[in-house]
Scaffold this active site. Sequence first.
Site, PDB file in Angstrom:
ATOM      1  CB  SER A 243      -4.953   1.506 -19.240  1.00 27.99           C
ATOM      2  OG  SER A 243      -4.617   0.509 -18.194  1.00 27.99           O
ATOM      3  CG  HIS A 273      -0.504   2.986 -17.003  1.00 26.55           C
ATOM      4  ND1 HIS A 273      -0.373   2.097 -16.125  1.00 26.55           N
ATOM      5  CD2 HIS A 273      -1.569   2.852 -17.541  1.00 26.55           C
ATOM      6  CE1 HIS A 273      -1.440   1.145 -16.078  1.00 26.55           C
ATOM      7  NE2 HIS A 273      -2.275   1.855 -17.018  1.00 26.55           N
ATOM      8  CG  HIS A 320       2.527  -1.031  -7.900  1.00 24.66           C
ATOM      9  ND1 HIS A 320       1.068  -0.604  -7.181  1.00 24.66           N
ATOM     10  CD2 HIS A 320       2.148  -1.267  -9.172  1.00 24.66           C
ATOM     11  CE1 HIS A 320       0.291  -0.951  -7.962  1.00 24.66           C
ATOM     12  NE2 HIS A 320       0.633  -1.102  -9.145  1.00 24.66           N
ATOM     13  NE  ARG A 329       1.197  -7.083 -12.352  1.00 22.80           N
ATOM     14  CZ  ARG A 329       1.095  -5.723 -12.596  1.00 22.80           C
ATOM     15  NH1 ARG A 329       0.081  -5.245 -13.507  1.00 22.80           N
ATOM     16  NH2 ARG A 329       1.577  -4.667 -11.977  1.00 22.80           N
ATOM     17  CG  ASP A 375       6.459  -1.896 -15.909  1.00 29.64           C
ATOM     18  OD1 ASP A 375       5.755  -2.547 -16.813  1.00 29.64           O
ATOM     19  OD2 ASP A 375       5.751  -1.074 -15.250  1.00 29.64           O
TER      20      ASP A 375
END
Length: 448
Positions: A243, A273, A320, A329, A375
Amino acid sequence: MNTDTLKEKFAAKAVGIKAQFQDIKTNYSEVNLGEYNIGQVIGGMRGMIGLLYETSALDPEEGIRFRGYSIPELREKLPKIPGGTEPLPEGIFYLMLMDELPTEEDAIMVNTEWKKRSNVPNYVFTMLDELPRQTHPMTQFSMAITAMQNESVFAKAYRDGVSKSEYWEYMYEDVMNLIGRLPRIAAYIYRRTYKNDVHIEPLPNLDWAGNFAHMLGFDDENFKKLMRLYLTIHVDHEGGNVSAHATRLIGSALSDAYLCFASAMNGLAGPLHGLANQEVIRWILKMKEELGDKVLDKTAIEGYIHKTLDEGRVVPGYGHAVLRKTDPRFTAQREFALRYMPDDELIRIVGLLYELVPKVLTETGKVKNPWPNVDAHSGALLVHFGLTEYDFYTVLFGVSRSLGVLSSLIWDRYLALPIERPKSVTLKFLQQKVANLAPKPASAAVED
């Protein structure tokens, strides 16, 4: 499926070329082509330094830093609402744009600007209302952003022949207008798609994230706290992710912020993504469904992890492309969950997965990073508060990501960065480079 002679001819031709490609990939990935090797060329340019990107940097061991600050530091240092516990997204936008920590007054200034610019043209809603209600929320989001390109002051200024030195000023206007409108558009898509077109007007006294939560239909104060955290930690992740790079690439052609950000959202919608956040919660719920009344303890969950891998599938939310540790995160969301909902069943399962998945993946010996990414946790938090429409999760991600990629876009135009035009080569070129070399297999030089 209909007979297609061209398709059949392609398949017959391609199988041999794929074998040649696989030979290069397997046996010659370490062959140098200058400052990089064949494995990087055919492996998605992994690790090749080729972008200038100021707003954030990703270290494999330390994780993401925004203008040098880690997520724990930002949760402490960024402005909060009076009595609040989570940072305001207005603050991290100011930090990424200005390269300095904002004061409370700075965050209020940003919020005031976004409020002034938050009015969405009616034709955008009219266009959305013409779409089938089952249209994926990310498709609706991208289309709404593209439709607003009609509002671009940068595109108009460019047509009018504005000086290059002034490009950044008009890009700034586009960026601030777009960010101001995104929560209203996203909330409209949510209420249109899932809540029978019953829409909720914004409240002028709320912060950007709090107002977004309100327009979605969630006025629980803890959900507003979650939105402040969520919209802060998802803003950016260095310049090479899809992105961010899509924004930079399209912008390098002097496209305006609307076209740039729409391209970013089309990339974010990909399963590798941003779409991964909804895949995680679906996988967890599928596990609960398949195991039925069986107690979801460590033994049962570990068995299901093995079953997933044995079927040739991945455990979503783990691994990742760059990170080699637990995603900070993820950690931030884990801390939030344990503070506000420690007894939630999904939160308990996410915790067990955190214990078990890295162990199982490490035992396979096939992965460099068995740890959870962002995620792996977000879906369980959203489900706790009743936001169970999983297809919408990536839209939330997209609203957040706007702050990072669009603040960077302003800098791209201020620095007058040129159009991107990397050199590409053919498979025949690579074959010629290795024609007289003995095979030298790479030890996972090309990572999946």
